[in-house]
Design a protein around this motif. Structure first.
Motif, PDB file in Angstrom:
ATOM      1  N   GLN A   1      90.946  99.909 -16.174  1.00  0.00           N
ATOM      2  CA  GLN A   1      89.748 100.192 -15.648  1.00  0.00           C
ATOM      3  C   GLN A   1      88.786 101.097 -16.566  1.00  0.00           C
ATOM      4  OE1 GLN A   1      88.189  99.011 -12.733  1.00  0.00           O
ATOM      5  NE2 GLN A   1      90.164  98.221 -11.916  1.00  0.00           N
ATOM      6  N   VAL A   2      87.613 101.361 -16.112  1.00  0.00           N
ATOM      7  CA  VAL A   2      86.678 101.963 -17.142  1.00  0.00           C
ATOM      8  C   VAL A   2      86.178 103.255 -16.410  1.00  0.00           C
ATOM      9  CG1 VAL A   2      84.493 101.792 -18.127  1.00  0.00           C
ATOM     10  CG2 VAL A   2      86.054  99.927 -18.381  1.00  0.00           C
ATOM     11  N   GLN A   3      86.317 104.258 -16.890  1.00  0.00           N
ATOM     12  CA  GLN A   3      85.633 105.512 -16.175  1.00  0.00           C
ATOM     13  C   GLN A   3      84.459 105.914 -17.217  1.00  0.00           C
ATOM     14  OE1 GLN A   3      89.211 105.672 -17.814  1.00  0.00           O
ATOM     15  NE2 GLN A   3      89.673 104.673 -15.738  1.00  0.00           N
ATOM     16  N   VAL A   4      83.551 106.433 -16.207  1.00  0.00           N
ATOM     17  CA  VAL A   4      82.066 106.926 -16.741  1.00  0.00           C
ATOM     18  C   VAL A   4      82.076 108.415 -16.170  1.00  0.00           C
ATOM     19  CG1 VAL A   4      79.702 106.496 -16.418  1.00  0.00           C
ATOM     20  CG2 VAL A   4      81.314 104.672 -16.459  1.00  0.00           C
ATOM     21  N   VAL A   5      81.813 109.168 -17.180  1.00  0.00           N
ATOM     22  CA  VAL A   5      81.257 110.589 -16.830  1.00  0.00           C
ATOM     23  C   VAL A   5      80.081 111.326 -17.378  1.00  0.00           C
ATOM     24  CG1 VAL A   5      82.475 112.936 -17.053  1.00  0.00           C
ATOM     25  CG2 VAL A   5      83.906 111.053 -16.704  1.00  0.00           C
ATOM     26  N   GLU A   6      79.302 111.805 -16.440  1.00  0.00           N
ATOM     27  CA  GLU A   6      78.101 112.388 -16.707  1.00  0.00           C
ATOM     28  C   GLU A   6      78.193 113.857 -17.194  1.00  0.00           C
ATOM     29  OE1 GLU A   6      77.016 109.478 -13.217  1.00  0.00           O
ATOM     30  OE2 GLU A   6      78.646 111.004 -13.799  1.00  0.00           O
ATOM     31  N   SER A   7      77.436 114.547 -17.784  1.00  0.00           N
ATOM     32  CA  SER A   7      77.373 115.978 -18.069  1.00  0.00           C
ATOM     33  C   SER A   7      75.939 116.252 -18.344  1.00  0.00           C
ATOM     34  CB  SER A   7      78.258 116.375 -18.961  1.00  0.00           C
ATOM     35  OG  SER A   7      78.053 115.711 -20.475  1.00  0.00           O
ATOM     36  N   GLY A   8      75.371 117.509 -18.275  1.00  0.00           N
ATOM     37  CA  GLY A   8      74.181 118.117 -18.743  1.00  0.00           C
ATOM     38  C   GLY A   8      73.407 118.415 -17.680  1.00  0.00           C
ATOM     39  N   GLY A   9      73.693 118.365 -16.399  1.00  0.00           N
ATOM     40  CA  GLY A   9      72.455 118.516 -15.313  1.00  0.00           C
ATOM     41  C   GLY A   9      72.518 120.035 -15.168  1.00  0.00           C
TER      42      GLY A   9
ATOM     43  N   GLY B   1      60.126 122.184 -18.123  1.00  0.00           N
ATOM     44  CA  GLY B   1      61.062 122.391 -19.087  1.00  0.00           C
ATOM     45  C   GLY B   1      61.805 121.081 -19.484  1.00  0.00           C
ATOM     46  N   SER B   2      62.990 121.013 -20.131  1.00  0.00           N
ATOM     47  CA  SER B   2      63.860 120.159 -20.588  1.00  0.00           C
ATOM     48  C   SER B   2      65.278 120.019 -20.327  1.00  0.00           C
ATOM     49  CB  SER B   2      63.656 119.715 -22.174  1.00  0.00           C
ATOM     50  OG  SER B   2      62.340 119.789 -22.594  1.00  0.00           O
ATOM     51  N   LEU B   3      65.701 118.858 -20.313  1.00  0.00           N
ATOM     52  CA  LEU B   3      67.422 118.685 -20.016  1.00  0.00           C
ATOM     53  C   LEU B   3      67.656 117.550 -20.914  1.00  0.00           C
ATOM     54  CD1 LEU B   3      68.339 119.666 -16.450  1.00  0.00           C
ATOM     55  CD2 LEU B   3      68.697 120.658 -18.477  1.00  0.00           C
ATOM     56  N   ARG B   4      68.831 117.510 -21.300  1.00  0.00           N
ATOM     57  CA  ARG B   4      69.437 116.493 -21.867  1.00  0.00           C
ATOM     58  C   ARG B   4      70.762 116.001 -21.234  1.00  0.00           C
ATOM     59  NH1 ARG B   4      72.623 115.285 -27.573  1.00  0.00           N
ATOM     60  NH2 ARG B   4      71.786 113.105 -27.825  1.00  0.00           N
ATOM     61  N   LEU B   5      70.928 114.818 -20.654  1.00  0.00           N
ATOM     62  CA  LEU B   5      72.195 114.110 -19.972  1.00  0.00           C
ATOM     63  C   LEU B   5      72.813 113.303 -20.689  1.00  0.00           C
ATOM     64  CD1 LEU B   5      70.597 113.328 -16.292  1.00  0.00           C
ATOM     65  CD2 LEU B   5      71.482 115.385 -17.215  1.00  0.00           C
ATOM     66  N   SER B   6      74.371 113.396 -20.516  1.00  0.00           N
ATOM     67  CA  SER B   6      75.088 112.658 -21.646  1.00  0.00           C
ATOM     68  C   SER B   6      75.920 111.884 -20.531  1.00  0.00           C
ATOM     69  CB  SER B   6      75.764 113.493 -22.339  1.00  0.00           C
ATOM     70  OG  SER B   6      75.210 114.217 -23.443  1.00  0.00           O
ATOM     71  N   CYS B   7      76.380 110.651 -20.963  1.00  0.00           N
ATOM     72  CA  CYS B   7      77.214 109.856 -20.047  1.00  0.00           C
ATOM     73  C   CYS B   7      78.115 108.919 -21.237  1.00  0.00           C
ATOM     74  CB  CYS B   7      76.518 108.923 -19.175  1.00  0.00           C
ATOM     75  SG  CYS B   7      77.503 107.492 -18.660  1.00  0.00           S
ATOM     76  N   ALA B   8      79.577 109.350 -21.057  1.00  0.00           N
ATOM     77  CA  ALA B   8      80.526 108.871 -21.746  1.00  0.00           C
ATOM     78  C   ALA B   8      81.462 107.657 -20.858  1.00  0.00           C
ATOM     79  CB  ALA B   8      81.322 109.622 -22.532  1.00  0.00           C
ATOM     80  N   ALA B   9      81.594 106.466 -21.520  1.00  0.00           N
ATOM     81  CA  ALA B   9      82.448 105.483 -20.782  1.00  0.00           C
ATOM     82  C   ALA B   9      83.756 105.465 -21.722  1.00  0.00           C
ATOM     83  CB  ALA B   9      81.783 104.290 -20.795  1.00  0.00           C
ATOM     84  N   SER B  10      84.783 105.371 -20.871  1.00  0.00           N
ATOM     85  CA  SER B  10      86.232 105.277 -21.609  1.00  0.00           C
ATOM     86  C   SER B  10      87.041 104.263 -20.864  1.00  0.00           C
ATOM     87  CB  SER B  10      86.797 106.833 -21.636  1.00  0.00           C
ATOM     88  OG  SER B  10      86.923 107.127 -20.291  1.00  0.00           O
ATOM     89  N   GLY B  11      87.927 103.912 -21.760  1.00  0.00           N
ATOM     90  CA  GLY B  11      88.946 102.934 -20.966  1.00  0.00           C
ATOM     91  C   GLY B  11      89.205 101.703 -22.095  1.00  0.00           C
ATOM     92  N   SER B  12      89.758 100.639 -21.774  1.00  0.00           N
ATOM     93  CA  SER B  12      89.947  99.584 -22.662  1.00  0.00           C
ATOM     94  C   SER B  12      88.820  98.715 -22.623  1.00  0.00           C
ATOM     95  CB  SER B  12      90.981  98.775 -22.081  1.00  0.00           C
ATOM     96  OG  SER B  12      92.240  99.587 -21.932  1.00  0.00           O
TER      97      SER B  12
END
Length: 122
Positions: free
Chosen positions: A1-9, A16-27
């Motif tokens: 399976q593939v996992q998706v994780v957000e951060s930065g909220g 103002g400004s914000l930067r969100l990041s999202c990383a996908a991991s797995g095979s």
């Protein structure tokens, strides 16, 4: 399976400004498209922006000129730079990734993250 994780909220003042990041991991073999969606209280989830593997982007009209989506294919990561934030941007922001992964066979995946809260308020 593939996992998706957000951060930065978080909480930010109007303008103002914000930067969100999202990383996908797995095979993961390849990711065709990565995107950001948002859902405000009482509203349907909507597309904010997405980006294809070769760099083509789409933006919601409401964020054009204020938000910028980008991705790092080597890291299976997508970013959302949000500038000139307004209270109407307040929502839970979700990341979505779609592509191919391999376990025993090659299969498509279409995975969502758990979401990250963005609040724009003075």
């Amino acid at each position: 399976q593939v996992q998706v994780v957000e951060s930065g909220g978080g909480l930010v003042q109007p303008g103002g400004s914000l930067r969100l990041s999202c990383a996908a991991s797995g095979s993961i073999l390849s990711i065709n498209i990565m995107g950001w969606y948002r859902q405000a209280p009482g509203k349907q989830r909507e597309l904010v922006a997405d980006i294809y593997s070769l760099g083509r982007t789409n933006y919601a009209d409401s964020v054009k000129g204020r938000f910028t989506i980008s991705r790092d294919n080597a890291k299976n990561t997508v970013y959302l730079q949000m500038d000139s934030l307004i209270p109407e941007d307040t929502a839970v922001y979700y990341c979505k990734a779609r592509g191919l992964f391999k376990r025993t066979t090659i299969s498509e995946f279409d995975s969502w993250g758990q979401g990250t809260q963005v609040t724009v308020s003075s």
